[in-house]
Scaffold this motif. Structure first.
Motif, short mmCIF file in Angstrom:
data_model
loop_
_atom_site.label_atom_id
_atom_site.label_comp_id
_atom_site.label_asym_id
_atom_site.label_seq_id
_atom_site.Cartn_x
_atom_site.Cartn_y
_atom_site.Cartn_z
N GLU A 167 0.68 -1.12 -0.04
CA GLU A 167 0.01 -0.03 0.08
C GLU A 167 0.81 1.20 0.03
O GLU A 167 0.24 2.46 -0.37
N SER A 168 2.16 1.29 0.61
CA SER A 168 3.04 2.16 0.68
C SER A 168 3.27 2.80 -0.88
O SER A 168 3.54 4.17 -0.95
N GLY A 169 3.06 2.35 -1.96
CA GLY A 169 3.10 2.66 -3.21
C GLY A 169 4.54 2.53 -3.87
O GLY A 169 5.42 3.54 -3.50
N TYR A 170 4.78 1.51 -4.85
CA TYR A 170 6.03 1.38 -5.64
C TYR A 170 5.28 1.31 -6.85
O TYR A 170 4.42 0.82 -7.43
N GLY B 282 3.50 -2.05 -9.64
CA GLY B 282 3.00 -1.74 -8.33
C GLY B 282 1.70 -0.63 -8.03
O GLY B 282 1.19 -1.07 -7.09
N ARG B 283 1.45 -0.06 -9.11
CA ARG B 283 0.09 0.70 -9.04
C ARG B 283 -0.95 -0.10 -9.07
O ARG B 283 -2.28 0.64 -8.76
N ARG B 284 -1.07 -1.47 -9.48
CA ARG B 284 -2.23 -2.10 -9.67
C ARG B 284 -2.10 -3.31 -8.83
O ARG B 284 -3.17 -4.25 -8.63
N ALA B 285 -1.04 -3.30 -8.21
CA ALA B 285 -0.67 -4.91 -7.23
C ALA B 285 -1.91 -5.12 -6.46
O ALA B 285 -2.34 -6.27 -6.44
N LEU B 286 -2.30 -4.30 -5.57
CA LEU B 286 -3.11 -4.47 -4.57
C LEU B 286 -4.53 -4.77 -5.11
O LEU B 286 -4.97 -5.56 -4.77
N ASP B 287 -4.94 -3.96 -6.04
CA ASP B 287 -6.11 -4.53 -6.61
C ASP B 287 -6.20 -5.90 -7.33
O ASP B 287 -7.18 -6.43 -6.99
N LEU B 288 -5.08 -6.23 -7.94
CA LEU B 288 -4.86 -7.34 -8.75
C LEU B 288 -4.85 -8.52 -7.61
O LEU B 288 -5.63 -9.59 -7.69
N LEU B 289 -4.26 -8.42 -6.45
CA LEU B 289 -3.95 -9.45 -5.56
C LEU B 289 -5.19 -9.68 -4.76
O LEU B 289 -5.67 -10.75 -4.47
N SER B 290 -5.89 -8.52 -4.60
CA SER B 290 -7.37 -8.77 -3.72
C SER B 290 -8.34 -9.32 -4.63
O SER B 290 -9.44 -9.96 -4.08
N ILE C 101 -3.12 -14.53 -10.67
CA ILE C 101 -3.07 -13.23 -11.05
C ILE C 101 -3.21 -12.93 -12.48
O ILE C 101 -3.49 -11.91 -13.05
N VAL C 102 -2.55 -13.89 -13.52
CA VAL C 102 -2.43 -13.78 -14.52
C VAL C 102 -3.76 -13.41 -15.41
O VAL C 102 -3.88 -12.62 -16.08
N GLU C 103 -4.78 -14.55 -15.02
CA GLU C 103 -6.04 -14.20 -15.45
C GLU C 103 -6.81 -13.05 -15.15
O GLU C 103 -7.91 -12.40 -15.59
N VAL C 104 -6.43 -12.86 -13.66
CA VAL C 104 -7.23 -11.44 -12.97
C VAL C 104 -6.82 -10.31 -13.93
O VAL C 104 -7.71 -9.38 -14.09
N ALA C 105 -5.44 -10.11 -13.87
CA ALA C 105 -5.04 -9.06 -14.94
C ALA C 105 -5.50 -8.92 -16.04
O ALA C 105 -6.21 -7.70 -16.57
N ARG C 106 -5.88 -10.04 -17.18
CA ARG C 106 -6.33 -10.15 -18.29
C ARG C 106 -7.76 -9.65 -18.31
O ARG C 106 -8.42 -9.17 -19.45
N SER C 107 -8.52 -10.18 -17.32
CA SER C 107 -9.95 -10.11 -17.16
C SER C 107 -10.32 -8.46 -17.13
O SER C 107 -11.38 -7.99 -17.41
N LEU C 108 -8.89 -7.66 -16.66
CA LEU C 108 -9.61 -6.08 -16.29
C LEU C 108 -8.68 -5.48 -17.71
O LEU C 108 -8.47 -4.11 -17.22
#
Length: 452
Positions: A95-98, A180-188, A204-211
């Protein structure tokens, strides 16, 4: 790279298959904890901060991870709900942002900075997930990387793969880089709709592609991505590490007659034109300078061997041994916490501990510095160009001056001034004709024992 990067290192394993009383990632490779090797690779990839997901031996694992100079913050994994859940144990750090997030494992000690940098570089091409894979002719048991038109569309576990997908030989290592800017959303968004009810990071691969995001895979050598689950695999990783290190030293100008018999440590330093003979073991903290020779069957740890010096064969250098240029420690000698001056010789069957030996001095065979009184250690100092005869005992604390001479077989308990000759032994007596009588007496005792 100017982009900021957080490394999330998963190191919460229970060591169940290692059958060990300590965390798996604390087991050493080349004299250094596995987790420390991983952190060295992470540091070389431009990472300044790491979130360390820990379980057992949390404090010890964190201490070992800090050895590479990266800022480490430990996060306790309270539940074992899959790799996706493990990464989210470090939610506060994410969440700190990377700009970039690297996910690695504490039991992959052969990982290199080059591979991690390659994964980070791939993120700059408008990519959300970069999976590090490897090609193998034995893919059974690994998740397969399914690629279409240059993009990674899924990671398929073998049990879920079709017959055609099982023919794929590009496999998942488990390591990846995430935007890093999308990591938390993808992981959640990773779900647990599977037989085990766990959250798998691979989803996470299929999650990212679905978005509407993009995922790709990059390749690395299979050996570099080798993980460790048991003692047999630990020995295999040690073998691979040693082969890599020996090869690099030889490319850099070090000669090894039988490299497969030489064992190095993670911090070993060897200069150009040094020669390492067969069956040499080099522990942590050793520097061998250019032109030095380490003869066969020698063991070194915490020692410095200067240029032109020779060690062994069958010698042991313990921590604090410091050999100056062109000095010699010969066969069956042991040196501990001692300075051996330039050109000085410690030739055979000798123990030198807590001592200073001046340049050009000669220490005869069987000499011992008696440095321990049962409670404390004491120092022996020998000046330049001194000669200590064979089978001498130097009872510390004691000093022998420049150009002094100690007669063979002496027990030296007092200082010997410069240029002096010292005898410390009983005067010889010769009894004519007594040898035959002595033998007769010994034979009579032997005969009497047989009769009884």
């Amino acid at each position: 790279m100017e982009r900021s990067c957080l490394a999330v290192i998963l190191a919460a394993g229970e060591s169940t298959r290692m059958k060990s009383s300590m965390s798996k990632v604390l087991h050493p490779v080349a004299g250094r904890a596995m987790i420390a090797h991983v952190m060295q690779a992470v540091a070389g990839a431009g990472v300044s901060s790491a979130a360390l997901v820990v379980g057992r031996d949390a404090d010890k694992v964190a201490d070992a991870a800090r050895s590479a100079g990266v800022s480490v913050e430990p996060y306790l994994q309270k539940e074992r709900l899959g790799t996706g859940n493990a990464v989210l144990a470090a939610r506060a750090a994410i969440e700190s942002g990377y700009d970039d997030i690297l996910v690695a494992y504490g039991d992959v000690p052969l990982l290199t900075s080059e591979t991690l940098n390659k994964a980070r570089q791939a993120l700059t091409d408008n990519v959300d997930v970069v999976v590090i894979g490897f090609h193998t002719d034995k893919p059974a048991g690994y998740g397969r990387l399914l690629v279409e038109n240059g993009e990674l569309v899924a990671i398929r576990e073998e049990k879920d793969a079709t017959e055609e997908e099982r023919k794929v030989t590009w496999c998942n290592s488990g390591l990846m880089a995430i935007n890093g800017r999308r990591a938390l959303d993808l992981l959640s968004r990773i779900g647990n709709n599977n037989a085990k009810g766990e959250y798998y990071l691979t989803d996470i691969v299929e999650v990212a592609r679905s978005l509407g995001g993009k995922a790709v895979a990059i390749d690395a050598p299979e050996t570099e991505l080798t993980g460790c689950n048991n003692r047999a695999e630990l020995a295999y990783i040690e073998k691979l590490w040693q082969e890599r290190a020996r090869h690099q030293f030889m490319i850099d100008g070090v000669s090894m007659i039988a490299p497969e018999t030489v064992f190095l440590s993670w911090d070993t330093k060897i200069g150009q034109d040094a020669l390492i003979e067969p069956h040499v073991v080099i522990g942590p903290g050793v520097t061998i300078e250019s032109g030095a020779v380490i003869h066969a069957f020698s063991h070194l740890e915490g020692a410095h061997v200067s240029g032109g010096a020779t060690v062994g064969p069958y010698a042991r250098l313990r921590p604090g041994a410091n050999l100056a240029a062109n000095s010699k420690v010969g066969n069956f000698c042991e040196v501990k916490k001692a300075e051996i001056g330039e050109g000085a010789k410690v030739n055979h069957l000798t123990y030198i501990g807590d001592a200073f030996i001046g340049a050009g001095s000669n220490i005869g065979a069987g000499t011992i510095t008696c440095n321990y009184d049962g409670i404390n250690k004491h120092e022996t100092r020998i000046g330049k160009n001194a000669f200590v005869g064979s089978n001498s005992s130097l009872v510390a604390p004691v000093a022998i001056g420049d150009d002094a001479y100690v007669a063979s077989g002496s027990v030296i308990t007092e200082d010997v001034p410069a240029g002096a000759l010292a005898f410390g032994r009983a005067r010889q007596e010769t009894k004519e004709g007594r040898a035959e009588a002595l033998r007769a007496r010994a034979q009579a005792i032997k005969d009497a024992r047989k009769k009884s």
